[in-house]
Motif scaffolding. Structure first.
Motif, PDB file in Angstrom:
ATOM      1  N   PHE A   1      17.398 -20.617 -15.197  1.00 27.78           N
ATOM      2  CA  PHE A   1      16.480 -19.587 -14.711  1.00 27.78           C
ATOM      3  C   PHE A   1      15.665 -20.044 -13.505  1.00 27.78           C
ATOM      4  O   PHE A   1      14.915 -19.264 -12.936  1.00 27.78           O
ATOM      5  N   ASP A   2      15.814 -21.304 -13.121  1.00 31.77           N
ATOM      6  CA  ASP A   2      14.951 -21.876 -12.082  1.00 31.77           C
ATOM      7  C   ASP A   2      15.062 -21.175 -10.728  1.00 31.77           C
ATOM      8  O   ASP A   2      14.052 -20.909 -10.084  1.00 31.77           O
TER       9      ASP A   2
ATOM     10  N   ALA B   1      13.534 -17.668 -10.870  1.00 36.80           N
ATOM     11  CA  ALA B   1      12.072 -17.801 -11.023  1.00 36.80           C
ATOM     12  C   ALA B   1      11.443 -18.172  -9.678  1.00 36.80           C
ATOM     13  O   ALA B   1      10.400 -17.619  -9.305  1.00 36.80           O
TER      14      ALA B   1
ATOM     15  N   TYR C   1       6.504 -16.966 -15.927  1.00 40.95           N
ATOM     16  CA  TYR C   1       6.729 -17.795 -17.107  1.00 40.95           C
ATOM     17  C   TYR C   1       8.132 -17.536 -17.643  1.00 40.95           C
ATOM     18  O   TYR C   1       8.575 -16.386 -17.686  1.00 40.95           O
ATOM     19  N   LEU C   2       8.809 -18.567 -18.090  1.00 46.52           N
ATOM     20  CA  LEU C   2      10.036 -18.425 -18.859  1.00 46.52           C
ATOM     21  C   LEU C   2       9.599 -18.209 -20.299  1.00 46.52           C
ATOM     22  O   LEU C   2       8.805 -18.990 -20.829  1.00 46.52           O
TER      23      LEU C   2
ATOM     24  N   PRO D   1      21.098 -15.874 -16.143  1.00 43.52           N
ATOM     25  CA  PRO D   1      20.883 -17.233 -15.637  1.00 43.52           C
ATOM     26  C   PRO D   1      22.083 -17.681 -14.794  1.00 43.52           C
ATOM     27  O   PRO D   1      23.206 -17.254 -15.036  1.00 43.52           O
TER      28      PRO D   1
ATOM     29  N   ASP E   1      13.447 -12.604 -20.385  1.00 42.92           N
ATOM     30  CA  ASP E   1      13.540 -14.010 -19.988  1.00 42.92           C
ATOM     31  C   ASP E   1      12.313 -14.498 -19.224  1.00 42.92           C
ATOM     32  O   ASP E   1      11.867 -15.624 -19.409  1.00 42.92           O
ATOM     33  N   LEU E   2      11.791 -13.653 -18.345  1.00 40.92           N
ATOM     34  CA  LEU E   2      10.646 -14.042 -17.527  1.00 40.92           C
ATOM     35  C   LEU E   2       9.499 -13.063 -17.753  1.00 40.92           C
ATOM     36  O   LEU E   2       9.719 -11.866 -17.952  1.00 40.92           O
TER      37      LEU E   2
ATOM     38  N   SER F   1      10.494 -16.626 -24.498  1.00 44.37           N
ATOM     39  CA  SER F   1      11.504 -16.363 -25.518  1.00 44.37           C
ATOM     40  C   SER F   1      11.442 -14.886 -25.887  1.00 44.37           C
ATOM     41  O   SER F   1      10.487 -14.196 -25.553  1.00 44.37           O
TER      42      SER F   1
END
Length: 160
Positions: A77-78, A81, A94-95, A71, A101-102, A97
């Protein structure tokens, strides 16, 4: 009314407005106004058609790609992404868990095309640490819709 309206159109966005008004017990104009407001607020983001590509002659391969990234300070993470979802091959990001991460979904014409995208474009991004590719072999249910018919044994029963 809002929650029920959203649930109904999420399953069938082509439902007739008059029928929707009857189901909700409101006037048709109220449904129209509510839909317009939901679109303006960005709650309704689009209307999509689900296609079972296996029933067509069009070759299409789908894959789920798990991506581990570093990140970025202040951005999380934006940014990464956004870089990923701008590729036309990418259908969703998608983020998530867990160990990655993605979660990225891709569509292409072949396994080779998808593999090439992952190795040449996705894996080479600065903050990408690793990827894991999972090709979708068969869809049983998608967006709440069952795509396969249940197997029914049509053999004649024999009694002893």
């Amino acid at each position: 009314m809002r929650e029920e309206l959203l649930k109904i159109i999420e399953r069938n966005s082509r439902i007739d407005l008059k029928e929707l008004a009857v189901i909700l017990g409101v006037e048709e104009i109220d449904v129209v106004n509510e839909l317009q407001m939901l679109e303006e607020q960005g709650i309704i983001c689009g209307y999509h058609t689900m296609i079972d590509w296996e029933k067509t002659s069009i070759e299409k391969v789908s894959a789920l790609i798990e991506v581990r990234v570093t990140p970025q300070r202040g951005q999380g993470f934006d940014n990464i992404a956004e870089r990923v979802y701008k590729y036309p091959e990418v259908t969703s990001v998608y983020l998530i868990s867990g160990g990655y991460d993605l979660l990225v979904t891709l569509e292409g014409k072949s396994l080779k095309e998808i593999s090439g995208f992952v190795s040449d474009k996705l894996s080479t991004l600065d903050s990408v640490l690793s990827t894991a590719t999972h090709f979708i072999l068969k869809k049983y249910k998608d967006h709440g819709t069952i795509l396969t018919k249940k197997y029914e044994d049509t053999r004649e029963k024999v009694s002893p």
